[in-house]
Design a protein around this motif. Sequence first.
Motif, PDB file in Angstrom:
ATOM      1  N   ASP A   1       0.860  -1.191   0.000  1.00  0.00           N
ATOM      2  CA  ASP A   1       0.000   0.000   0.000  1.00  0.00           C
ATOM      3  C   ASP A   1       0.899   1.244   0.000  1.00  0.00           C
ATOM      4  N   LYS A   2       0.824   2.078   1.028  1.00  0.00           N
ATOM      5  CA  LYS A   2       1.641   3.289   1.065  1.00  0.00           C
ATOM      6  C   LYS A   2       2.922   3.115   1.882  1.00  0.00           C
ATOM      7  N   SER A   3       3.117   1.922   2.407  1.00  0.00           N
ATOM      8  CA  SER A   3       4.295   1.662   3.225  1.00  0.00           C
ATOM      9  C   SER A   3       5.483   1.277   2.333  1.00  0.00           C
ATOM     10  N   HIS A   4       6.553   2.031   2.441  1.00  0.00           N
ATOM     11  CA  HIS A   4       7.750   1.837   1.617  1.00  0.00           C
ATOM     12  C   HIS A   4       8.615   0.753   2.267  1.00  0.00           C
ATOM     13  N   VAL A   5       8.470  -0.500   1.810  1.00  0.00           N
ATOM     14  CA  VAL A   5       9.075  -1.623   2.528  1.00  0.00           C
ATOM     15  C   VAL A   5      10.478  -1.978   2.039  1.00  0.00           C
ATOM     16  N   LEU A   6      10.776  -1.784   0.777  1.00  0.00           N
ATOM     17  CA  LEU A   6      12.135  -1.976   0.264  1.00  0.00           C
ATOM     18  C   LEU A   6      12.617  -0.650  -0.304  1.00  0.00           C
ATOM     19  N   GLN A   7      13.761  -0.186   0.175  1.00  0.00           N
ATOM     20  CA  GLN A   7      14.243   1.144  -0.190  1.00  0.00           C
ATOM     21  C   GLN A   7      15.640   1.055  -0.806  1.00  0.00           C
ATOM     22  N   ASP A   8      15.664   1.128  -2.145  1.00  0.00           N
ATOM     23  CA  ASP A   8      16.932   1.089  -2.889  1.00  0.00           C
ATOM     24  C   ASP A   8      17.777  -0.127  -2.531  1.00  0.00           C
ATOM     25  N   VAL A   9      17.146  -1.292  -2.495  1.00  0.00           N
ATOM     26  CA  VAL A   9      17.866  -2.523  -2.152  1.00  0.00           C
ATOM     27  C   VAL A   9      18.682  -2.987  -3.359  1.00  0.00           C
ATOM     28  N   SER A  10      19.983  -3.094  -3.169  1.00  0.00           N
ATOM     29  CA  SER A  10      20.882  -3.602  -4.204  1.00  0.00           C
ATOM     30  C   SER A  10      21.695  -4.754  -3.623  1.00  0.00           C
ATOM     31  N   LEU A  11      21.711  -5.855  -4.335  1.00  0.00           N
ATOM     32  CA  LEU A  11      22.532  -6.989  -3.909  1.00  0.00           C
ATOM     33  C   LEU A  11      22.851  -7.857  -5.119  1.00  0.00           C
ATOM     34  N   GLU A  12      23.857  -8.703  -4.944  1.00  0.00           N
ATOM     35  CA  GLU A  12      24.280  -9.610  -6.007  1.00  0.00           C
ATOM     36  C   GLU A  12      24.528 -10.994  -5.418  1.00  0.00           C
ATOM     37  N   VAL A  13      24.197 -12.010  -6.213  1.00  0.00           N
ATOM     38  CA  VAL A  13      24.469 -13.394  -5.834  1.00  0.00           C
ATOM     39  C   VAL A  13      25.158 -14.065  -7.007  1.00  0.00           C
ATOM     40  N   GLY A  14      26.387 -14.525  -6.793  1.00  0.00           N
ATOM     41  CA  GLY A  14      27.129 -15.184  -7.850  1.00  0.00           C
ATOM     42  C   GLY A  14      26.782 -16.656  -7.951  1.00  0.00           C
ATOM     43  N   ALA A  15      27.005 -17.218  -9.119  1.00  0.00           N
ATOM     44  CA  ALA A  15      26.730 -18.644  -9.332  1.00  0.00           C
ATOM     45  C   ALA A  15      27.524 -19.482  -8.341  1.00  0.00           C
ATOM     46  N   GLY A  16      26.836 -20.400  -7.688  1.00  0.00           N
ATOM     47  CA  GLY A  16      27.475 -21.297  -6.732  1.00  0.00           C
ATOM     48  C   GLY A  16      27.621 -20.745  -5.330  1.00  0.00           C
ATOM     49  N   GLU A  17      27.217 -19.499  -5.116  1.00  0.00           N
ATOM     50  CA  GLU A  17      27.329 -18.894  -3.788  1.00  0.00           C
ATOM     51  C   GLU A  17      26.130 -19.228  -2.904  1.00  0.00           C
ATOM     52  N   VAL A  18      26.350 -19.165  -1.609  1.00  0.00           N
ATOM     53  CA  VAL A  18      25.263 -19.084  -0.639  1.00  0.00           C
ATOM     54  C   VAL A  18      25.380 -17.720   0.012  1.00  0.00           C
ATOM     55  N   VAL A  19      24.358 -16.891  -0.187  1.00  0.00           N
ATOM     56  CA  VAL A  19      24.369 -15.525   0.329  1.00  0.00           C
ATOM     57  C   VAL A  19      23.226 -15.376   1.322  1.00  0.00           C
ATOM     58  N   ALA A  20      23.552 -14.899   2.518  1.00  0.00           N
ATOM     59  CA  ALA A  20      22.553 -14.746   3.576  1.00  0.00           C
ATOM     60  C   ALA A  20      21.964 -13.348   3.552  1.00  0.00           C
ATOM     61  N   LEU A  21      20.648 -13.276   3.730  1.00  0.00           N
ATOM     62  CA  LEU A  21      19.963 -12.018   3.999  1.00  0.00           C
ATOM     63  C   LEU A  21      19.722 -11.971   5.504  1.00  0.00           C
ATOM     64  N   LEU A  22      20.372 -11.054   6.174  1.00  0.00           N
ATOM     65  CA  LEU A  22      20.328 -10.978   7.628  1.00  0.00           C
ATOM     66  C   LEU A  22      19.553  -9.747   8.074  1.00  0.00           C
ATOM     67  N   GLY A  23      18.923  -9.848   9.227  1.00  0.00           N
ATOM     68  CA  GLY A  23      18.188  -8.717   9.772  1.00  0.00           C
ATOM     69  C   GLY A  23      17.117  -9.189  10.731  1.00  0.00           C
ATOM     70  N   ARG A  24      16.616  -8.251  11.515  1.00  0.00           N
ATOM     71  CA  ARG A  24      15.564  -8.591  12.465  1.00  0.00           C
ATOM     72  C   ARG A  24      14.243  -8.800  11.727  1.00  0.00           C
ATOM     73  N   ASN A  25      13.253  -9.324  12.451  1.00  0.00           N
ATOM     74  CA  ASN A  25      11.906  -9.453  11.894  1.00  0.00           C
ATOM     75  C   ASN A  25      11.415  -8.093  11.425  1.00  0.00           C
ATOM     76  N   GLY A  26      10.823  -8.059  10.243  1.00  0.00           N
ATOM     77  CA  GLY A  26      10.319  -6.805   9.708  1.00  0.00           C
ATOM     78  C   GLY A  26      11.353  -5.970   8.982  1.00  0.00           C
ATOM     79  N   SER A  27      12.551  -6.528   8.806  1.00  0.00           N
ATOM     80  CA  SER A  27      13.621  -5.758   8.166  1.00  0.00           C
ATOM     81  C   SER A  27      13.493  -5.709   6.652  1.00  0.00           C
ATOM     82  N   GLY A  28      12.715  -6.642   6.082  1.00  0.00           N
ATOM     83  CA  GLY A  28      12.534  -6.663   4.638  1.00  0.00           C
ATOM     84  C   GLY A  28      13.120  -7.889   3.951  1.00  0.00           C
ATOM     85  N   ARG A  29      13.592  -8.854   4.732  1.00  0.00           N
ATOM     86  CA  ARG A  29      14.227 -10.040   4.146  1.00  0.00           C
ATOM     87  C   ARG A  29      13.260 -10.842   3.280  1.00  0.00           C
ATOM     88  N   SER A  30      12.115 -11.218   3.861  1.00  0.00           N
ATOM     89  CA  SER A  30      11.142 -12.015   3.114  1.00  0.00           C
ATOM     90  C   SER A  30      10.595 -11.245   1.923  1.00  0.00           C
TER      91      SER A  30
END
Length: 219
Positions: free
Chosen positions: A13-42
Amino acid sequence: MLLELDRVNAYYDKSHVLQDVSLEVGAGEVVALLGRNGSGRSTTCKAVMGLVAVKTGAIRFHGKPVTNRTPFAIAQAGIAFVPEDRRIFPNLTVGENLRLAALAGRKGVWTEKRVYEYFAVLGERKDKPAKLSGGEQQMLAIAREPMEGLAPLIARNVEEVVRTIRSEGNTILLVEQNVHVAMSLSDRGYVLSNGRIVGSGTIAELRADEAMMQRYLAV
């Protein structure tokens, strides 16, 4: 890079939940998204899968734009999503759950036979209704996905499963509530807070930043 998010912005709705999120995942990598509940991971994972609309910014897979494509088209491209709630069909057998996923038309080496090689407990229950324990349900949820390209995983208590999957060079974007588990499984990580990336680096670099770890991860 296999997966790239470039200044992604998304709203509920009007809630800005992801703000200029930039990330990269290379082939074969395991990359963690870390943060508290409500941080925007899911929400980040859902934006990748087309389950949350991206208002501005871009998402690329194998260098090709996939921003706001339908979840079906994104799955067909080779991105698999394992949600926390698993979405198992309990009245179908374990085998039927797997064959239903195969009807999506994805091709690759991730066959029903190979699933049972990975997860012997599922092979033992392949002809039985999928009324499984929590851990077994998570195995089945992961097994339904081909692991051919990127797998955004929201995983809980599946450390050995993730270790097994990564051992063959599969690529994983991992959301796990337990920071220590997530970091032990991953090559690199991004730290989210209030929908923004506030830190990134190798796991060693993140661990070394004690102030950031305390402020945003409380560890």
